[in-house]
Design a protein around this motif. Structure first.
Motif, PDB file in Angstrom:
ATOM      1  N   THR A  78      -4.545  -8.506 -10.597  1.00 59.69           N
ATOM      2  CA  THR A  78      -4.390  -7.185 -11.210  1.00 59.69           C
ATOM      3  C   THR A  78      -3.589  -6.227 -10.333  1.00 59.69           C
ATOM      4  N   LEU A  79      -3.417  -6.547  -9.056  1.00 58.55           N
ATOM      5  CA  LEU A  79      -2.633  -5.700  -8.168  1.00 58.55           C
ATOM      6  C   LEU A  79      -1.148  -6.077  -8.160  1.00 58.55           C
ATOM      7  N   PHE A  80      -0.781  -7.085  -8.958  1.00 54.57           N
ATOM      8  CA  PHE A  80       0.612  -7.516  -9.047  1.00 54.57           C
ATOM      9  C   PHE A  80       1.490  -6.338  -9.469  1.00 54.57           C
ATOM     10  N   CYS A  81       2.442  -5.993  -8.631  1.00 55.03           N
ATOM     11  CA  CYS A  81       3.431  -4.938  -8.892  1.00 55.03           C
ATOM     12  C   CYS A  81       2.807  -3.562  -9.116  1.00 55.03           C
ATOM     13  N   PHE A  82       1.681  -3.287  -8.487  1.00 56.87           N
ATOM     14  CA  PHE A  82       1.024  -1.997  -8.703  1.00 56.87           C
ATOM     15  C   PHE A  82       1.859  -0.827  -8.203  1.00 56.87           C
ATOM     16  N   THR A  83       2.696  -1.023  -7.203  1.00 56.83           N
ATOM     17  CA  THR A  83       3.526   0.080  -6.716  1.00 56.83           C
ATOM     18  C   THR A  83       4.478   0.557  -7.813  1.00 56.83           C
TER      19      THR A  83
ATOM     20  N   GLU B 287       0.833  -1.187   0.000  1.00 54.81           N
ATOM     21  CA  GLU B 287       0.000   0.000   0.000  1.00 54.81           C
ATOM     22  C   GLU B 287       0.874   1.246   0.000  1.00 54.81           C
ATOM     23  N   ARG B 288       0.340   2.346  -0.500  1.00 57.10           N
ATOM     24  CA  ARG B 288       1.098   3.599  -0.629  1.00 57.10           C
ATOM     25  C   ARG B 288       1.697   4.044   0.711  1.00 57.10           C
ATOM     26  N   GLU B 289       0.958   3.875   1.800  1.00 56.46           N
ATOM     27  CA  GLU B 289       1.472   4.304   3.104  1.00 56.46           C
ATOM     28  C   GLU B 289       2.786   3.593   3.447  1.00 56.46           C
ATOM     29  N   VAL B 290       2.914   2.358   3.018  1.00 60.81           N
ATOM     30  CA  VAL B 290       4.120   1.578   3.309  1.00 60.81           C
ATOM     31  C   VAL B 290       5.266   1.995   2.394  1.00 60.81           C
TER      32      VAL B 290
END
Length: 126
Positions: free
Chosen positions: A80-85, A47-50
């Protein structure tokens, strides 16, 4: 090329250790370090916070101008969230998504990453 990364579980660090390249592991103590050389971010998926530490680094001083691309590690089970960061960083800072890999990456992932970084050099570092 300098590899800049963060690693909470050690998976990203294990990927970075497969390279004989200079690297900088980001921690809360050095997130606002200013650098003056081209680099690639290698981002785990959280997650973005992390992962704010990655964004803090990129946005420090002129670091964003030296960012050449991003790679991401994650777990394919996230679909679909794979490697989203890594995808988010690439989009936000308008740099190429060089490669995505699962967990600590394979030898093939390392080779692909090396090829992608070599292509950056051929295209001319911005």
């Amino acid at each position: 090329m300098l590899l800049v990364y963060m690693s909470l579980t050690g998976q990203t660090r294990k990927f970075i250790d497969k390279f004989d390249w200079p690297s900088l592991e980001l921690t809360p103590d050095n997130a606002f370090t200013e650098i003056h050389e081209p680099y690639v971010i290698v981002a785990p998926t959280y997650e973005r916070e992390v992962t704010d530490i990655l964004f803090d680094f990129i946005e420090t001083g002129n670091n964003a101008s030296y960012l050449q691309g991003v790679a991401g590690g994650g777990n394919r089970n996230f679909n679909t969230l794979f490697c989203f960061t890594a995808k988010d960083i690439a989009e936000e800072f308008n740099v190429p998504l060089l490669h995505v890999f699962e967990f600590q990456g394979s030898d093939n992932d390392v080779n692909i990453m090396k090829e992608q970084v070599a292509c950056l050099g051929q295209a001319g570092i911005k």
